[in-house]
Design an enzyme around this catalytic site. Structure first.
Site, PDB file in Angstrom:
ATOM      1  N   VAL A  63      40.252  38.595  48.247  1.00 52.14           N
ATOM      2  CA  VAL A  63      39.721  38.526  46.874  1.00 52.14           C
ATOM      3  C   VAL A  63      39.746  37.080  46.376  1.00 52.14           C
ATOM      4  O   VAL A  63      38.732  36.559  45.885  1.00 52.14           O
ATOM      5  CB  VAL A  63      40.518  39.451  45.926  1.00 52.14           C
ATOM      6  CG1 VAL A  63      40.080  39.242  44.488  1.00 52.14           C
ATOM      7  CG2 VAL A  63      40.345  40.909  46.330  1.00 52.14           C
TER       8      VAL A  63
ATOM      9  N   ASN B  92      39.950  34.361  48.238  1.00 45.40           N
ATOM     10  CA  ASN B  92      39.025  33.552  49.043  1.00 45.40           C
ATOM     11  C   ASN B  92      37.604  33.649  48.509  1.00 45.40           C
ATOM     12  O   ASN B  92      36.950  32.632  48.259  1.00 45.40           O
ATOM     13  CB  ASN B  92      39.007  34.051  50.498  1.00 45.40           C
ATOM     14  CG  ASN B  92      40.035  33.345  51.364  1.00 45.40           C
ATOM     15  OD1 ASN B  92      40.906  32.652  50.851  1.00 45.40           O
ATOM     16  ND2 ASN B  92      39.937  33.527  52.666  1.00 45.40           N
TER      17      ASN B  92
ATOM     18  N   GLY C  81      58.331  43.788  60.517  1.00 46.71           N
ATOM     19  CA  GLY C  81      59.406  43.337  59.623  1.00 46.71           C
ATOM     20  C   GLY C  81      59.556  44.291  58.448  1.00 46.71           C
ATOM     21  O   GLY C  81      60.667  44.687  58.078  1.00 46.71           O
TER      22      GLY C  81
ATOM     23  N   TYR D   5      54.904  40.681  60.280  1.00 50.76           N
ATOM     24  CA  TYR D   5      54.890  41.240  58.924  1.00 50.76           C
ATOM     25  C   TYR D   5      55.032  42.765  58.978  1.00 50.76           C
ATOM     26  O   TYR D   5      55.921  43.337  58.336  1.00 50.76           O
ATOM     27  CB  TYR D   5      53.586  40.833  58.251  1.00 50.76           C
ATOM     28  CG  TYR D   5      53.446  41.269  56.811  1.00 50.76           C
ATOM     29  CD1 TYR D   5      54.139  40.608  55.793  1.00 50.76           C
ATOM     30  CD2 TYR D   5      52.602  42.327  56.457  1.00 50.76           C
ATOM     31  CE1 TYR D   5      53.995  40.991  54.471  1.00 50.76           C
ATOM     32  CE2 TYR D   5      52.455  42.712  55.131  1.00 50.76           C
ATOM     33  CZ  TYR D   5      53.147  42.043  54.139  1.00 50.76           C
ATOM     34  OH  TYR D   5      53.003  42.426  52.825  1.00 50.76           O
TER      35      TYR D   5
HETATM   36  P1  NAD Z   1      53.382  36.088  47.195  1.00 46.77           P
HETATM   37  O1  NAD Z   1      53.284  35.341  48.479  1.00 46.77           O
HETATM   38  O2  NAD Z   1      52.643  35.560  46.020  1.00 46.77           O
HETATM   39  O3  NAD Z   1      54.894  36.265  46.740  1.00 46.77           O
HETATM   40  C1  NAD Z   1      55.978  36.250  47.615  1.00 46.77           C
HETATM   41  C2  NAD Z   1      57.092  35.451  46.959  1.00 46.77           C
HETATM   42  O4  NAD Z   1      58.241  35.483  47.811  1.00 46.77           O
HETATM   43  C3  NAD Z   1      56.731  33.982  46.765  1.00 46.77           C
HETATM   44  O5  NAD Z   1      57.137  33.568  45.488  1.00 46.77           O
HETATM   45  C4  NAD Z   1      57.519  33.270  47.867  1.00 46.77           C
HETATM   46  O6  NAD Z   1      57.810  31.921  47.559  1.00 46.77           O
HETATM   47  C5  NAD Z   1      58.750  34.148  47.952  1.00 46.77           C
HETATM   48  N1  NAD Z   1      59.434  34.058  49.247  1.00 46.77           N
HETATM   49  C6  NAD Z   1      58.877  34.140  50.491  1.00 46.77           C
HETATM   50  N2  NAD Z   1      59.827  34.022  51.424  1.00 46.77           N
HETATM   51  C7  NAD Z   1      61.017  33.885  50.765  1.00 46.77           C
HETATM   52  C8  NAD Z   1      62.349  33.713  51.183  1.00 46.77           C
HETATM   53  N3  NAD Z   1      62.673  33.669  52.483  1.00 46.77           N
HETATM   54  N4  NAD Z   1      63.313  33.592  50.236  1.00 46.77           N
HETATM   55  C9  NAD Z   1      63.001  33.616  48.921  1.00 46.77           C
HETATM   56  N5  NAD Z   1      61.746  33.778  48.454  1.00 46.77           N
HETATM   57  C10 NAD Z   1      60.762  33.906  49.378  1.00 46.77           C
HETATM   58  O7  NAD Z   1      52.930  37.577  47.533  1.00 46.77           O
HETATM   59  P2  NAD Z   1      52.775  38.860  46.584  1.00 46.77           P
HETATM   60  O8  NAD Z   1      51.406  39.368  46.758  1.00 46.77           O
HETATM   61  O9  NAD Z   1      53.289  38.584  45.225  1.00 46.77           O
HETATM   62  O10 NAD Z   1      53.743  39.874  47.325  1.00 46.77           O
HETATM   63  C11 NAD Z   1      55.032  40.210  46.832  1.00 46.77           C
HETATM   64  C12 NAD Z   1      55.637  41.294  47.704  1.00 46.77           C
HETATM   65  O11 NAD Z   1      54.800  42.454  47.703  1.00 46.77           O
HETATM   66  C13 NAD Z   1      55.795  40.880  49.169  1.00 46.77           C
HETATM   67  O12 NAD Z   1      57.001  41.402  49.656  1.00 46.77           O
HETATM   68  C14 NAD Z   1      54.621  41.548  49.849  1.00 46.77           C
HETATM   69  O13 NAD Z   1      54.893  41.844  51.200  1.00 46.77           O
HETATM   70  C15 NAD Z   1      54.472  42.819  49.021  1.00 46.77           C
HETATM   71  N6  NAD Z   1      53.098  43.336  49.108  1.00 46.77           N
HETATM   72  C16 NAD Z   1      52.081  42.748  48.401  1.00 46.77           C
HETATM   73  C17 NAD Z   1      50.785  43.250  48.520  1.00 46.77           C
HETATM   74  C18 NAD Z   1      49.625  42.671  47.750  1.00 46.77           C
HETATM   75  O14 NAD Z   1      48.498  43.134  47.944  1.00 46.77           O
HETATM   76  N7  NAD Z   1      49.794  41.730  46.851  1.00 46.77           N
HETATM   77  C19 NAD Z   1      50.522  44.337  49.368  1.00 46.77           C
HETATM   78  C20 NAD Z   1      51.579  44.877  50.093  1.00 46.77           C
HETATM   79  C21 NAD Z   1      52.871  44.390  49.936  1.00 46.77           C
HETATM   80  N1  UDP Z   2      38.637  38.941  54.990  1.00 44.21           N
HETATM   81  C1  UDP Z   2      37.353  38.434  54.980  1.00 44.21           C
HETATM   82  N2  UDP Z   2      37.178  37.153  54.541  1.00 44.21           N
HETATM   83  C2  UDP Z   2      38.203  36.376  54.111  1.00 44.21           C
HETATM   84  C3  UDP Z   2      39.515  36.904  54.105  1.00 44.21           C
HETATM   85  C4  UDP Z   2      39.693  38.197  54.559  1.00 44.21           C
HETATM   86  O1  UDP Z   2      36.377  39.111  55.351  1.00 44.21           O
HETATM   87  O2  UDP Z   2      37.939  35.216  53.733  1.00 44.21           O
HETATM   88  C5  UDP Z   2      38.819  40.347  55.420  1.00 44.21           C
HETATM   89  C6  UDP Z   2      39.930  40.554  56.447  1.00 44.21           C
HETATM   90  O3  UDP Z   2      39.422  40.407  57.752  1.00 44.21           O
HETATM   91  C7  UDP Z   2      40.357  41.981  56.143  1.00 44.21           C
HETATM   92  C8  UDP Z   2      40.100  42.136  54.653  1.00 44.21           C
HETATM   93  O4  UDP Z   2      39.215  41.077  54.287  1.00 44.21           O
HETATM   94  O5  UDP Z   2      39.532  42.895  56.827  1.00 44.21           O
HETATM   95  C9  UDP Z   2      41.366  42.040  53.804  1.00 44.21           C
HETATM   96  O6  UDP Z   2      42.045  40.868  54.193  1.00 44.21           O
HETATM   97  P1  UDP Z   2      43.352  40.340  53.447  1.00 44.21           P
HETATM   98  O7  UDP Z   2      43.856  39.176  54.217  1.00 44.21           O
HETATM   99  O8  UDP Z   2      43.051  40.163  52.003  1.00 44.21           O
HETATM  100  O9  UDP Z   2      44.373  41.565  53.520  1.00 44.21           O
HETATM  101  P2  UDP Z   2      44.855  42.539  54.707  1.00 44.21           P
HETATM  102  O10 UDP Z   2      44.008  42.346  55.926  1.00 44.21           O
HETATM  103  O11 UDP Z   2      46.270  42.146  54.935  1.00 44.21           O
HETATM  104  O12 UDP Z   2      44.673  43.876  54.115  1.00 44.21           O
END
Ligand code: NAD
Ligand code: UDP
Length: 310
Positions: A186, A188, A146, A143
């Site tokens: 959140v 979870n 990527g 991730y």
């Molecule tokens: P999410 O998993 O709910 O949404 C991702 C969407 O992309 C889903 O609808 C999934 O089906 C679709 N998808 C995945 N792989 C695909 C593919 N190969 N082709 C077409 N569709 C595909 O996650 P989200 O929280 O809504 O995140 C959306 C974007 O924001 C992502 O790129 C994620 O990396 C980025 N992002 C989110 C957060 C966050 O806290 N929510 C933080 C950092 C970055």
């Molecule tokens: N985490 C946790 N309990 C859970 C899921 C996640 O304590 O059930 C912790 C995890 O180890 C991390 C933080 O919460 O330190 C945020 O995790 P999340 O997967 O939401 O996002 P990211 O680590 O990608 O920021």
């Protein structure tokens, strides 16, 4: 405008679809439904301004559009680690396909990058100028790397081909339409508390995150996309920083019930601290988050109460 949103049926993408439809735009929502759900956009199906396309971003696509928001990529660690090679392909080939299309049709293209490009940061809070501290061969690398490679592609297409890009780095965002089994902290904690199960804090729970409510973030997306001053990268997130123990205690207080806190092993490469420096967003967009954690958590609890009852 005609706007393509990849990952439009996901958590963030579906909220973005709603907001852009409200503004009168035509939306093409492209998704392979890996972590997205039809339920997230069901209310838009039938709207003449909304089109849903089942497609994978790793395969090329063509649409006549003015804007592309590239959100397609699983965002939760269990989902992006489920098939790490596919995650890397989604980030890299998805970026190439969006950029190629943007170049061809002269669309502006937006990349949903992430605070994960900073890895386990040794600069705190993280400004955009920080290059990060990322393990290239760990469980999170599919991730993190990527998304880093996607940023590289965005800036190379911009420099080499004049593609009009916008790159934002999103910090942890939460709210309605996260999957109940999403695996992020959140959702979870809230689902565990609502089901009367213990809240699983990984490690001692002293690691920190800064949580942004979805409405604030989507507002930042749209402002950033339509400004002409900078292409990014720009941090978007809420600078309020909390330990995972504080978050667990807040959820317990808001949900009530009998759940307690239990500790599970800390996953490898779990960042110890994370807080966005949002000076650039404040200066450029006049943007800052408005929803405090406590009220955002209340809204999210109300959402999960509704969905779990169904
Ligand atoms: P999410 O998993 O709910 O949404 C991702 C969407 O992309 C889903 O609808 C999934 O089906 C679709 N998808 C995945 N792989 C695909 C593919 N190969 N082709 C077409 N569709 C595909 O996650 P989200 O929280 O809504 O995140 C959306 C974007 O924001 C992502 O790129 C994620 O990396 C980025 N992002 C989110 C957060 C966050 O806290 N929510 C933080 C950092 C970055
Ligand atoms: N985490 C946790 N309990 C859970 C899921 C996640 O304590 O059930 C912790 C995890 O180890 C991390 C933080 O919460 O330190 C945020 O995790 P999340 O997967 O939401 O996002 P990211 O680590 O990608 O920021």
């Amino acid at each position: 405008m005609r706007i393509l949103i990849t990952g439009g049926a996901g958590f963030l993408g579906s909220h973005l679809c709603d907001r852009l439809i409200e503004q009168g735009h035509e939306i093409i929502c492209l998704d392979n439904f890996f972590t997205g759900r039809k339920a997230n956009i069901q209310h838009l199906v039938g709207n003449p301004h909304f089109e849903l396309v089942r497609h994978d971003v790793i395969d090329p696509f063509k649409f006549e559009v003015d804007r592309i928001y590239n959100l397609a990529c699983p965002a939760s660690p269990p989902h992006y680690q489920y098939n790490p090679i596919k995650t890397m392909k989604t980030s890299v080939l998805g970026a190439i396909n969006c950029l190629g299309l943007a170049k061809r049709v002269k669309a502006r293209v937006f990349q949903a990058s992430t605070s994960e490009v900073y890895g386990d940061p040794n600069v705190h809070p993280q400004p955009e100028a920080y290059w990060g501290h990322v393990n290239p061969i760990g469980l999170r690398s599919c991730y993190d790397e990527g998304k880093r490679a996607a940023e590289t592609l965005f800036f190379d297409y911009h420099r080499e081909n004049g593609v009009d890009i916008r790159v934002i780095r999103i910090f942890n965002t939460y709210g309605p339409r996260m999957l109940p089994d999403d695996g992020r902290v959140v959702s979870n904690f809230i689902v565990q508390a609502l089901q009367g199960n213990d809240l699983t804090v990984y490690g001692e729970g002293s690691q920190t995150r800064s949580f942004c409510y979805v409405d604030d973030l989507v507002d930042g997306f749209m402002r950033f996309m339509e400004q002409e001053k900078i292409v990014g990268p720009m941090n978007l997130g809420n600078p309020g920083e909390f330990t995972m123990l504080q978050l667990a205690e807040l959820v317990l207080k808001k949900v009530g019930g009998k759940s307690r806190i239990t500790h599970l092993p800390l996953p490898s490469d779990d960042p110890k601290q994370r807080q966005p420096d949002i000076s650039l967003a404040k200066e450029t967009l006049g943007w800052e988050p408005k929803v405090p954690l406590e009220s955002g958590i209340e809204k999210t609890i109300a959402y999960f109460k509704g969905t779990l009852a169904k």
